[in-house]
Design a protein around this motif. Structure first.
Motif, short mmCIF file in Angstrom:
data_model
loop_
_atom_site.label_atom_id
_atom_site.label_comp_id
_atom_site.label_asym_id
_atom_site.label_seq_id
_atom_site.Cartn_x
_atom_site.Cartn_y
_atom_site.Cartn_z
N ASN A 9 0.90 -1.11 -0.01
CA ASN A 9 0.09 0.16 -0.01
C ASN A 9 1.00 1.37 0.22
O ASN A 9 1.52 1.61 0.91
CB ASN A 9 -0.93 0.01 1.09
CG ASN A 9 -1.67 1.16 1.43
OD1 ASN A 9 -1.77 2.00 0.63
ND2 ASN A 9 -2.31 1.41 2.60
N LYS A 11 0.32 4.20 -0.24
CA LYS A 11 -0.36 5.69 0.15
C LYS A 11 -0.29 6.62 -0.76
O LYS A 11 -0.13 6.28 -2.06
CB LYS A 11 -0.19 5.75 1.63
CG LYS A 11 -0.03 4.56 2.45
CD LYS A 11 0.10 4.91 3.87
CE LYS A 11 0.31 3.63 4.71
NZ LYS A 11 0.17 3.78 6.06
N HIS A 96 -9.54 0.85 4.89
CA HIS A 96 -8.32 1.04 5.61
C HIS A 96 -8.54 2.12 6.63
O HIS A 96 -9.30 2.99 6.48
CB HIS A 96 -7.16 1.85 4.54
CG HIS A 96 -5.74 1.92 5.15
ND1 HIS A 96 -5.37 2.69 5.88
CD2 HIS A 96 -4.62 0.96 5.12
CE1 HIS A 96 -3.94 2.59 6.30
NE2 HIS A 96 -3.57 1.48 5.62
N GLU A 98 -6.90 4.63 7.60
CA GLU A 98 -6.84 6.16 7.30
C GLU A 98 -8.01 6.44 6.36
O GLU A 98 -8.64 7.50 6.77
CB GLU A 98 -5.52 6.23 6.54
CG GLU A 98 -4.20 5.97 7.22
CD GLU A 98 -2.88 5.45 6.69
OE1 GLU A 98 -3.05 5.58 5.31
OE2 GLU A 98 -2.19 5.14 7.39
N GLU A 168 -5.09 -5.19 10.53
CA GLU A 168 -4.52 -4.12 10.67
C GLU A 168 -4.71 -3.32 12.06
O GLU A 168 -5.49 -2.54 11.95
CB GLU A 168 -4.34 -3.06 9.78
CG GLU A 168 -4.03 -3.80 8.12
CD GLU A 168 -3.29 -2.76 7.17
OE1 GLU A 168 -2.32 -3.03 6.99
OE2 GLU A 168 -4.16 -1.50 7.05
N ALA A 172 -0.56 -0.08 15.33
CA ALA A 172 0.74 -0.44 14.68
C ALA A 172 1.03 0.08 13.27
O ALA A 172 2.09 -0.29 12.69
CB ALA A 172 0.63 -2.15 14.51
N ILE A 173 -0.08 0.81 12.64
CA ILE A 173 0.18 1.59 11.37
C ILE A 173 0.83 2.65 11.48
O ILE A 173 0.74 3.62 11.89
CB ILE A 173 -1.08 1.58 10.71
CG1 ILE A 173 -1.85 0.21 10.52
CG2 ILE A 173 -1.11 2.37 9.46
CD1 ILE A 173 -3.39 0.30 10.04
N GLY A 174 2.14 2.51 10.75
CA GLY A 174 3.05 3.60 10.57
C GLY A 174 3.93 4.27 11.82
O GLY A 174 4.42 5.15 12.00
N GLY A 212 -1.18 -6.36 8.84
CA GLY A 212 -0.53 -5.25 8.40
C GLY A 212 -0.30 -4.22 9.70
O GLY A 212 -1.13 -4.18 10.56
N GLY A 213 0.79 -3.52 9.51
CA GLY A 213 1.23 -2.68 10.84
C GLY A 213 2.48 -2.71 11.08
O GLY A 213 3.13 -3.84 11.73
N SER A 214 3.28 -1.74 10.57
CA SER A 214 4.79 -1.84 10.68
C SER A 214 5.57 -3.18 10.37
O SER A 214 6.53 -3.58 11.06
CB SER A 214 5.22 -1.48 12.08
OG SER A 214 4.62 -0.02 12.29
N LEU A 233 -0.24 -6.97 4.31
CA LEU A 233 -0.22 -5.69 3.67
C LEU A 233 0.83 -4.57 4.29
O LEU A 233 0.75 -4.32 5.37
CB LEU A 233 -1.76 -5.25 3.92
CG LEU A 233 -2.21 -3.85 3.49
CD1 LEU A 233 -1.89 -3.86 1.96
CD2 LEU A 233 -3.76 -3.60 3.60
N ILE A 234 1.44 -4.05 3.31
CA ILE A 234 2.66 -3.49 3.71
C ILE A 234 2.77 -2.07 3.22
O ILE A 234 2.36 -1.70 1.99
CB ILE A 234 3.96 -4.21 3.03
CG1 ILE A 234 4.04 -5.60 3.04
CG2 ILE A 234 5.25 -3.50 3.59
CD1 ILE A 234 3.96 -6.18 4.50
N GLY A 235 2.84 -1.00 4.26
CA GLY A 235 2.70 0.29 3.92
C GLY A 235 4.11 0.68 3.55
O GLY A 235 4.59 0.67 2.73
N GLY A 236 4.85 1.48 4.55
CA GLY A 236 5.93 2.12 4.56
C GLY A 236 7.38 1.27 3.63
O GLY A 236 7.94 1.51 2.93
C1 PEP Z 1 -0.94 -0.01 5.81
O1 PEP Z 1 -0.98 1.47 5.92
O2 PEP Z 1 -1.67 -0.43 5.44
C2 PEP Z 1 0.37 -0.14 6.75
C3 PEP Z 1 0.37 -1.46 6.96
O3 PEP Z 1 1.36 0.76 6.90
P1 PEP Z 1 2.71 0.49 7.47
O4 PEP Z 1 3.34 -0.99 6.94
O5 PEP Z 1 3.58 1.64 7.14
O6 PEP Z 1 2.61 0.46 9.17
#
Ligand code: PEP
Length: 251
Positions: A9, A11, A96, A98, A168, A172-174, A212-214, A233-236
């Motif tokens: 993801n 973003k 999500h 956000e 998620e 833990a997200i971001g 998902g979450g860091s 599910l991967i953000g950063g």
């Molecule tokens: C996300 O936004 O779905 C997410 C998991 O972000 P992050 O990996 O950056 O925590």
């Protein structure tokens, strides 16, 4: 058997040129390292066509980060499921945290988005997860149950079979603070038990549940080693090909 998946993801990040480079780097890797697992990238809407053109006949799939709950019409700024499908976008992140927080997306709206996606053969990556205070009060299981009941448990068995769940935890997200592998497994196993109760054993066993979450190259292997964690599910960490590829390799 369920498919293991890593989905990125992005973003609201990256320029057109950076998006082009990142997709090409992932595609180069997949060309040399074919996988039976699923790899999905979810760029901002303005790069979806670029990503899906580059991904044509590759092992990479493309997902949107959002989808309209309406079919078409006077909804300025929105993107419909039919539009996404016409660009060969096969997945859409729905719900999500956000979107829930900054754009007021309610469970009811999310149910309509899920319906739109499925009507157009787009698989929802449905996000659920509790806030920190809800976990501290011991309400995390009820919160997730309610999100599933109000947004996806109206589906019949066949439609539910096209859904991916992403657990998620919002805290833990971001934040750099991932759920422990034990916390992730506990919630994933609970979610699978809810699916079993609502549908049946087969549907539960076939549902891919992502964490998902860091999640990053350092913790991915330990998180994915759990029996009910089917990927992430991967953000950063999806914004750099090296990191994203290491996470794919952790599956
Ligand atoms: C996300 O936004 O779905 C997410 C998991 O972000 P992050 O990996 O950056 O925590």
């Amino acid at each position: 058997m369920r498919t293991k998946i890593v989905a990125g993801n992005w973003k609201m990040n990256l320029t057109f040129e950076q998006a082009d480079d990142l997709v090409n780097e992932i595609l180069d890797y997949l060309k040399d390292n074919p996988t039976e697992n699923g790899v999905i990238v979810c760029p901002p809407a303005c790069y979806l066509e670029l990503a899906s053109d580059l991904a044509f006949e590759s092992e990479m799939f493309v997902g949107a980060q959002n989808i309209s709950q309406h079919a078409s019409g006077a909804y300025t700024g929105e993107i419909s499921a039919a539009m996404l499908l016409s660009m060969d976008v096969n997945y859409a992140i729905i719900g999500h945290s956000e979107r829930r927080k900054y754009f007021g997306e309610s469970n009811e709206m999310l149910a309509a988005k899920v319906d739109q996606a499925l009507k157009h053969e787009i698989s929802p990556i449905f996000c659920c997860g509790e806030q920190l205070a809800e976990r501290q009060q011991g309400n995390h299981f009820d919160v997730v149950k309610n999100q599933l009941q109000e947004s996806v448990f109206h589906l019949d068995k066949v439609d539910f079979g096209n859904l991916i769940i992403a657990y998620e935890p919002v805290w833990a997200i971001g934040t750099g603070e991932n759920a422990t592998p034990e916390q992730a497994q506990e919630m994933h196993s609970y979610i699978r038990s809810l699916i079993r109760d609502k549908y049946n054993e087969e549907v539960a066993e076939n549902t891919t549940i992502l964490y998902g979450g860091s999640c990053n190259p350092k913790n991915a292997k330990e998180l994915f080693a759990n029996p009910d964690v089917d990927g992430g599910l991967i953000g950063g960490a999806s914004l750099k090909s090296d990191d994203f590829i290491k996470i794919i390799e952790a599956l």
